[in-house]
Design a protein around this motif. Structure first.
Motif, mmCIF file in Angstrom:
data_model
loop_
_atom_site.group_PDB
_atom_site.id
_atom_site.type_symbol
_atom_site.label_atom_id
_atom_site.label_comp_id
_atom_site.label_asym_id
_atom_site.label_seq_id
_atom_site.Cartn_x
_atom_site.Cartn_y
_atom_site.Cartn_z
ATOM 1 N N THR A 15 -74.561 73.177 33.278
ATOM 2 C CA THR A 15 -73.272 73.441 33.913
ATOM 3 C C THR A 15 -73.238 72.740 35.265
ATOM 4 N N PHE A 16 -72.165 72.015 35.550
ATOM 5 C CA PHE A 16 -71.938 71.438 36.879
ATOM 6 C C PHE A 16 -70.743 72.145 37.496
ATOM 7 N N GLU A 17 -70.949 72.784 38.615
ATOM 8 C CA GLU A 17 -69.850 73.448 39.332
ATOM 9 C C GLU A 17 -68.969 74.271 38.388
ATOM 10 N N GLY A 18 -69.594 75.066 37.561
ATOM 11 C CA GLY A 18 -68.867 75.970 36.664
ATOM 12 C C GLY A 18 -68.388 75.315 35.377
ATOM 13 N N GLU A 20 -69.175 73.545 31.923
ATOM 14 C CA GLU A 20 -70.290 73.372 30.992
ATOM 15 C C GLU A 20 -70.195 71.985 30.345
ATOM 16 N N VAL A 21 -71.063 71.070 30.728
ATOM 17 C CA VAL A 21 -70.967 69.719 30.162
ATOM 18 C C VAL A 21 -71.939 69.513 28.994
ATOM 19 N N ILE A 22 -73.007 70.314 28.968
ATOM 20 C CA ILE A 22 -73.897 70.317 27.802
ATOM 21 C C ILE A 22 -73.901 71.744 27.290
ATOM 22 N N GLY A 39 -71.734 58.605 21.486
ATOM 23 C CA GLY A 39 -70.776 59.590 21.980
ATOM 24 C C GLY A 39 -69.751 58.899 22.848
ATOM 25 N N LYS A 40 -68.580 59.477 22.911
ATOM 26 C CA LYS A 40 -67.515 58.896 23.730
ATOM 27 C C LYS A 40 -67.905 58.963 25.209
ATOM 28 N N ASN A 41 -67.179 58.253 26.056
ATOM 29 C CA ASN A 41 -67.396 58.354 27.504
ATOM 30 C C ASN A 41 -67.282 59.815 27.915
ATOM 31 N N GLY A 42 -68.253 60.272 28.673
ATOM 32 C CA GLY A 42 -68.210 61.640 29.184
ATOM 33 C C GLY A 42 -68.705 62.696 28.210
ATOM 34 N N ALA A 43 -69.202 62.287 27.050
ATOM 35 C CA ALA A 43 -69.656 63.272 26.046
ATOM 36 C C ALA A 43 -70.923 64.002 26.484
ATOM 37 N N GLY A 44 -71.732 63.353 27.329
ATOM 38 C CA GLY A 44 -72.929 64.032 27.829
ATOM 39 C C GLY A 44 -74.245 63.291 27.612
ATOM 40 N N LYS A 45 -74.191 62.034 27.195
ATOM 41 C CA LYS A 45 -75.416 61.282 26.875
ATOM 42 C C LYS A 45 -76.339 61.137 28.103
ATOM 43 N N THR A 46 -75.751 60.656 29.195
ATOM 44 C CA THR A 46 -76.579 60.418 30.389
ATOM 45 C C THR A 46 -77.149 61.733 30.922
ATOM 46 N N THR A 47 -76.361 62.787 30.854
ATOM 47 C CA THR A 47 -76.838 64.091 31.338
ATOM 48 C C THR A 47 -78.048 64.548 30.517
ATOM 49 N N ASP A 158 -80.385 54.027 28.619
ATOM 50 C CA ASP A 158 -78.954 54.328 28.624
ATOM 51 C C ASP A 158 -78.198 52.999 28.651
ATOM 52 N N GLU A 159 -77.598 52.666 27.560
ATOM 53 C CA GLU A 159 -76.833 51.427 27.413
ATOM 54 C C GLU A 159 -77.605 50.184 27.869
ATOM 55 N N PRO A 160 -78.762 49.944 27.234
ATOM 56 C CA PRO A 160 -79.617 48.842 27.698
ATOM 57 C C PRO A 160 -79.064 47.460 27.406
ATOM 58 N N SER A 191 -75.679 53.416 23.198
ATOM 59 C CA SER A 191 -74.894 52.187 23.300
ATOM 60 C C SER A 191 -73.534 52.449 22.691
ATOM 61 N N HIS A 192 -72.534 51.724 23.218
ATOM 62 C CA HIS A 192 -71.210 51.786 22.600
ATOM 63 C C HIS A 192 -71.036 50.635 21.614
ATOM 64 N N ILE A 193 -72.073 49.810 21.468
ATOM 65 C CA ILE A 193 -71.973 48.689 20.519
ATOM 66 C C ILE A 193 -72.486 49.200 19.168
HETATM 67 N N1 LIG Z 1 -73.470 65.372 38.942
HETATM 68 C C1 LIG Z 1 -72.376 65.735 38.265
HETATM 69 N N2 LIG Z 1 -71.503 66.634 38.778
HETATM 70 C C2 LIG Z 1 -70.402 67.018 38.102
HETATM 71 N N3 LIG Z 1 -70.077 66.576 36.867
HETATM 72 C C3 LIG Z 1 -70.913 65.684 36.298
HETATM 73 C C4 LIG Z 1 -72.098 65.210 36.956
HETATM 74 N N4 LIG Z 1 -72.731 64.325 36.131
HETATM 75 C C5 LIG Z 1 -71.969 64.255 35.016
HETATM 76 N N5 LIG Z 1 -70.887 65.064 35.116
HETATM 77 C C6 LIG Z 1 -69.853 65.260 34.072
HETATM 78 O O1 LIG Z 1 -70.535 65.565 32.874
HETATM 79 C C7 LIG Z 1 -69.843 65.007 31.765
HETATM 80 C C8 LIG Z 1 -70.830 64.159 30.939
HETATM 81 O O2 LIG Z 1 -71.157 63.003 31.688
HETATM 82 P P1 LIG Z 1 -72.248 61.942 31.169
HETATM 83 O O3 LIG Z 1 -72.406 60.926 32.260
HETATM 84 O O4 LIG Z 1 -73.451 62.676 30.717
HETATM 85 O O5 LIG Z 1 -71.482 61.302 29.906
HETATM 86 P P2 LIG Z 1 -71.859 60.039 29.023
HETATM 87 O O6 LIG Z 1 -71.794 60.467 27.602
HETATM 88 O O7 LIG Z 1 -73.137 59.439 29.491
HETATM 89 O O8 LIG Z 1 -70.648 59.053 29.327
HETATM 90 P P3 LIG Z 1 -70.549 57.436 29.369
HETATM 91 O O9 LIG Z 1 -70.506 56.952 27.944
HETATM 92 O O10 LIG Z 1 -69.242 57.217 30.078
HETATM 93 O O11 LIG Z 1 -71.722 56.920 30.150
HETATM 94 C C9 LIG Z 1 -68.671 64.214 32.324
HETATM 95 O O12 LIG Z 1 -67.516 65.031 32.238
HETATM 96 C C10 LIG Z 1 -69.056 64.006 33.768
HETATM 97 O O13 LIG Z 1 -67.914 63.919 34.595
#
Ligand SMILES: Nc1ncnc2c1ncn2[C@@H]1O[C@H](COP(=O)(O)OP(=O)(O)OP(=O)(O)O)[C@@H](O)[C@H]1O
Length: 244
Positions: A15-18, A20-22, A39-47, A158-160, A191-193
Motif C-alpha cells: 500500500t502506498f499512502e492508503g 493498495e497497488v499490490i 502488465g499494463k502501465n501501472g499494473a505493479g511490475k516495478t513495485t 525491468d524493461e531491459p 517488457s511491453h514488446i
Molecule cells: N513510491 C510510490 N508512491 C506512490 N505510488 C506509487 C509509488 N510507486 C509506484 N506507485 C504506484 O503504484 C502503481 C504501480 O506502479 P509500478 O511502477 O509498479 O507499475 P508498472 O507495472 O511497473 O508500470 P510501467 O509499465 O508503467 O512501468 C502505480 O499506480 C504507481 O503510480
C-alpha cells in the motif's frame, strides 16, 4: 520451502499512502528459466521487482528470493542477484569499465571479467569512453552489463530491451537465452514488446491491478491465440479473465 523456485511470491500486498497497488499477489519463478512479466502501465511490475530486491517492504505477505526472505535477507539477495530497475544512473564522467569497477567494489567482488562482460553485451572496446558520450542503447547495454558482471544467480530486469534497436534486441535475446542454457541462471524480466516475450520466455505471468491473474506457458498462449500475444494480452490484461 520449494528449492526449485528462484522466486516465490506469497499473497503479497503493498500500500502506498492508503492506495493498495499490490493486492494478494502470488507468483513463482522456477530456477533456470526465463519468466516474462507482463502488465499494463501501472499494473505493479516495478513495485513487485523492488519488493523482491528488498528495496521496498511489503505491507503484508512474503517474497522469497533464492530461498531467502526479501526483508530479512535483502543484502544477501542483492549480492546474488543482478538487476536493472527504472532509470539507469551512472557516474557520467567515468568510463564504462570504471562504472562496473565501482559496482564490483561496492559488492565486494574481486577479479571479475569487466572487459568480457562489456563484450558480452555488445560494448567491446568501449570500456574507456566516458558514459556521458553513450547513446540510449549503449547505456541500456551498460545497465545489463552492470546487472551481469558479478555473475548473479538471478537477473531481475525491468524493461531491459527498452531503447535498443532491432539488432540490439536480437543480441539481448540471444544473450539471455545463452545465460540460462550455459550458466543455468534464472531471468525474471518485464517488457511491453510482446513478441520478444513470446520468443524468450519459458513462462509468462500477467499482472493486472496489482494481482498476478495468470501464469502460463507461451506455447499454450500460441495454441489459444494463433494470431499472437497481442490478442492474449488484450484479453487478459484488463482485469483478469480471458474473454474466450
Ligand atoms: N513510491 C510510490 N508512491 C506512490 N505510488 C506509487 C509509488 N510507486 C509506484 N506507485 C504506484 O503504484 C502503481 C504501480 O506502479 P509500478 O511502477 O509498479 O507499475 P508498472 O507495472 O511497473 O508500470 P510501467 O509499465 O508503467 O512501468 C502505480 O499506480 C504507481 O503510480
Amino acid at each position: 520451502m520449494d528449492t526449485d523456485l528462484a522466486v516465490n511470491v506469497i499473497h503479497l500486498f503493498k500500500t502506498f499512502e492508503g492506495k493498495e497497488v499490490i493486492q494478494d499477489c502470488s507468483m513463482s519463478v522456477e530456477r533456470g528459466t526465463i519468466y516474462g512479466f507482463l502488465g499494463k502501465n501501472g499494473a505493479g511490475k516495478t513495485t513487485v521487482f523492488k519488493i523482491l530486491l528488498g528495496l521496498l517492504k511489503p505491507t503484508m505477505g512474503q517474497a522469497v528470493v533464492l530461498g531467502m526472505d526479501s526483508v530479512k535477507n535483502n543484502l544477501d539477495i542483492l549480492r546474488r542477484t543482478g538487476s536493472l530497475i527504472e532509470t539507469l544512473i551512472f557516474y557520467e564522467h567515468l568510463s564504462a569499465a570504471e562504472n562496473l569497477q565501482i559496482h564490483l567494489d561496492y559488492m565486494g567482488i574481486k577479479n571479475a571479467d569487466i572487459n568480457g562482460t562489456l563484450e558480452q553485451v555488445g560494448l567491446p572496446n568501449m570500456g574507456t569512453q566516458a558514459v556521458s558520450t553513450f547513446s540510449l542503447g549503449m547505456r541500456q547495454r551498460l545497465g545489463i552489463a552492470r546487472a551481469l558482471v558479478h555473475k548473479p544467480e538471478l537477473l531481475i530486469l525491468d524493461e531491459p530491451i527498452n531503447g535498443l534497436d532491432p539488432v540490439g534486441i536480437k543480441e539481448m535475446r540471444e544473450l539471455f537465452c545463452n545465460l540460462v542454457q550455459e550458466r543455468s541462471i534464472t531471468i525474471l524480466l518485464s517488457s511491453h514488446i510482446l513478441t520478444e516475450m513470446e520468443h524468450m520466455a519459458n513462462r509468462i505471468g500477467v499482472i493486472a491491478d496489482g494481482t498476478v491473474v495468470q501464469e502460463i506457458d507461451p506455447k499454450e498462449i500460441k495454441r489459444k491465440y494463433p494470431n499472437g500475444m497481442e490478442d492474449y494480452f488484450m484479453a487478459i490484461a484488463n482485469g483478469g479473465k480471458e474473454n474466450e
